[in-house]
Design an enzyme around this catalytic site. Structure first.
Site, PDB file in Angstrom:
ATOM      1  N   GLY A  11      12.058 -44.805  52.582  1.00 45.44           N
ATOM      2  CA  GLY A  11      11.175 -43.765  52.064  1.00 45.44           C
ATOM      3  C   GLY A  11      11.709 -42.385  52.296  1.00 45.44           C
ATOM      4  CB  THR A  12      12.482 -39.666  51.049  1.00 51.48           C
ATOM      5  OG1 THR A  12      12.932 -38.351  51.342  1.00 51.48           O
ATOM      6  CG2 THR A  12      12.079 -39.733  49.580  1.00 51.48           C
ATOM      7  CB  THR A  13       8.293 -36.421  52.269  1.00 50.69           C
ATOM      8  OG1 THR A  13       7.743 -37.398  53.155  1.00 50.69           O
ATOM      9  CG2 THR A  13       7.163 -35.557  51.723  1.00 50.69           C
ATOM     10  CE  LYS A  23      16.286 -37.600  51.974  1.00 47.52           C
ATOM     11  NZ  LYS A  23      15.094 -38.157  52.644  1.00 47.52           N
ATOM     12  CG  ASP A  49      12.673 -36.386  54.192  1.00 45.91           C
ATOM     13  OD1 ASP A  49      13.326 -37.104  54.962  1.00 45.91           O
ATOM     14  OD2 ASP A  49      12.342 -36.748  53.048  1.00 45.91           O
TER      15      ASP A  49
END
Length: 265
Positions: free
Chosen positions: A57-59, A91, A74
């Site tokens: 995951g990531t935000t 990202k 992030d």
């Protein structure tokens, strides 16, 4: 490239319920290749014998301002949210003179997607002598995304139609089923999206400009990083305006760091 001829993914597994694809994503904002997370690709390929599935995951967040769009993510790459494989990834990728994409998803699929979307935008401009509109770019972006385990936000600006002064900002959520939704205010993706959305609901100013939207975007990513184990290690912020895409790095407190990545194309 035929949209049906997809490259094999480097990292395996199935999409998780939050729309975050297996593997990790890391993008250089100046257009370089995305470094593969996971320190050498120990994860077996999808569908392989005895394949181990990792979900990660990531935000990522996007906000619409009257003079542009702010994108933020992030900086953590992880394997299944259990192991931090990289703390310094970027990202956000510029794909058009006045547009950029955030990525949550499989690294191999993200590499292929970003390269193709950038190529489509460049080819259109070279052939027609004008830049692709955000409407056209989002349509192409959603079409070539079909079937890929990637969950991007696309943000950019068009010249204003009335007097030629100012811009028309656009923010789109794209999905692997080929869907495209334009957001009028803000959006979030990744495993930290629920916490980030709460922060955006509280702080977003619909009358604000790009500069006033930056702290809101940073706060949303930092809030998600406090609770989501797959997000953290700082924030990448991209300002998308008529002047181009400018990217800066911030630490885990939101403070501006030296050595900002990217710049105006």
């Amino acid at each position: 490239m035929n949209p049906n001829d997809r490259p094999s993914l480097d990292l395996g597994g199935s999409l998780d319920p939050l729309g975050v694809a297996p593997g990790t994503n890391a993008a250089g904002s100046s257009g370089g290749d995305i470094p593969a997370a996971g320190a050498g690709g120990d994860t077996p390929a999808a569908g392989g014998e005895n394949a181990v599935e990792y979900s990660t995951g990531t935000t990522t967040v996007g906000l619409v301002a009257h003079d542009g769009v702010v994108l933020a993510t992030d900086r953590r790459a992880s394997l299944g949210g259990r192991f931090v494989s990289n703390k310094n990834v970027v990202k956000v990728e510029q794909v058009h003179p006045t547009a950029a994409v955030t990525i949550a998803g499989s690294v191999g699929a993200a590499q292929a997607y970003l390269k193709q979307l950038r190529a489509e935008a460049d080819l259109y401009e070279n052939r027609r002598g004008r830049r692709m509109s955000m409407e056209a770019l989002s349509t192409v972006g959603s079409a070539i995304l079909r079937g890929l385990p990637v969950s991007p936000l696309l943000g950019g600006v068009d010249p204003a139609h009335d007097d030629g002064d100012g811009v028309e900002p656009h923010l789109y959520q794209l999905d692997g089923a080929g869907g495209r939704i334009e957001e009028s205010a803000f959006a979030a993706t990744g495993s930290g999206m629920t916490v980030a959305t709460g922060a955006l609901e509280r702080e977003y100013d619909p009358e604000g400009d790009v500069e006033s939207a930056v702290p809101t975007a940073v706060d949303a990513v930092l809030a998600a990083s406090e609770r989501d184990t797959a997000s953290g290690n700082g924030v990448v912020v991209a300002r998308v305006t008529a002047d181009g895409v400018e990217t800066e790095l911030r630490d885990a407190t939101g403070a501006l760091m030296n050595g900002a990545a990217g710049g105006v194309r």
